[in-house]
Design a protein around this motif. Structure first.
Motif, PDB file in Angstrom:
ATOM      1  N   ASP A  74      -5.487   1.125  -5.234  1.00 53.25           N
ATOM      2  CA  ASP A  74      -4.232   1.645  -4.715  1.00 53.25           C
ATOM      3  C   ASP A  74      -3.197   1.729  -5.830  1.00 53.25           C
ATOM      4  N   TRP A 117       0.839  -1.202   0.000  1.00 55.31           N
ATOM      5  CA  TRP A 117       0.000   0.000   0.000  1.00 55.31           C
ATOM      6  C   TRP A 117       0.875   1.253   0.000  1.00 55.31           C
ATOM      7  N   ASP A 168      -4.920   5.163   4.141  1.00 54.89           N
ATOM      8  CA  ASP A 168      -5.786   5.558   3.048  1.00 54.89           C
ATOM      9  C   ASP A 168      -7.199   5.042   3.314  1.00 54.89           C
ATOM     10  N   ARG A 210       1.730   1.227  10.498  1.00 55.44           N
ATOM     11  CA  ARG A 210       1.121   2.554  10.514  1.00 55.44           C
ATOM     12  C   ARG A 210       0.021   2.598  11.576  1.00 55.44           C
ATOM     13  N   CYS A 241       0.287   4.088   1.243  1.00 51.90           N
ATOM     14  CA  CYS A 241       0.282   4.764   2.538  1.00 51.90           C
ATOM     15  C   CYS A 241       1.171   4.066   3.563  1.00 51.90           C
ATOM     16  N   ALA A 265      -2.746   7.384   9.548  1.00 51.83           N
ATOM     17  CA  ALA A 265      -1.952   7.428   8.315  1.00 51.83           C
ATOM     18  C   ALA A 265      -2.537   6.586   7.192  1.00 51.83           C
TER      19      ALA A 265
END
Length: 201
Positions: free
Chosen positions: A178, A53, A134, A128, A55, A132
């Protein structure tokens, strides 16, 4: 607890048919919150490790570790940095594999084994927090969290299995959206085994 964490938990509670909450901190907290919170970070990690990902990706240049002895097949080892969940892409065409180093104290350390030394460029999936993430990833995590909490909260194995299938489909759906915000120049070698496992959900 952040607003993003509260949103993830509330999304999972909705999937479970439970009432939402205005805060994850209560005195005392509702029993459904006590039962679901231990699964929150585990659910985030579980979804993040399935794909690279945007993010969750960070890029590092690693040096061989002097702590890990060479073996007959791989002379060099690169240690997964703190906060990283898995290696995603590696800037070498061949001569490497993912593995685990078991330290003398019994702790396991994810490593990249290599036949060549020197600096190596990698992309890593990093842990994360909820803030943070998505939105598409957050949706998948809500289903993952609901699937993990279904038995503790409702005691239903059938509902847990149903949510597990939906959670896996939500991950695949998120994968399809993504990566549209990136245009890479030099493509590194992706973790093909990891990609195949993710695609087989």
């Amino acid at each position: 607890m952040s607003d993003a964490e509260t949103s993830l938990v509330n999304g999972a509670l909705v999937h479970l048919g439970e009432d939402t909450v205005s805060s994850l901190v209560g005195d005392p907290p509702p029993s459904r919150i006590v039962k679901i919170l231990p699964h929150l970070q585990k659910s985030i990690d579980a979804v993040l490790v399935k794909y690279g990902w945007l993010c969750a990706l960070d890029y590092f240049t690693l040096e061989p570790s002097a702590l890990i002895p060479a073996n007959w097949r791989f002379q060099y080892h690169y240690v997964l940095p703190a906060g990283a969940l898995r290696f995603w892409e590696v800037s070498r065409l061949n001569g490497w594999e993912r593995g685990v180093w078991i330290r003398d104290d019994g702790a396991t350390v994810p490593v990249l084994r290599s036949t060549q030394g020197g600096s190596i460029n990698v992309s890593l999936v990093m842990r994360r927090n909820a803030d943070a993430l998505d939105k598409n990833v957050s949706d998948a995590i809500e289903f993952e969290l609901a699937a993990r909490a279904a038995r503790p909260i409702g005691g239903s194995v059938e509902r847990a299995l149903e949510l597990r299938k939906i959670a896996d489909q939500a991950v695949l759906s998120a994968m399809g959206t993504d990566g549209q915000d990136a245009k890479g120049d030099d493509v590194m070698i992706a973790d093909r085994v990891g990609n195949l496992r993710a695609a087989a959900l």
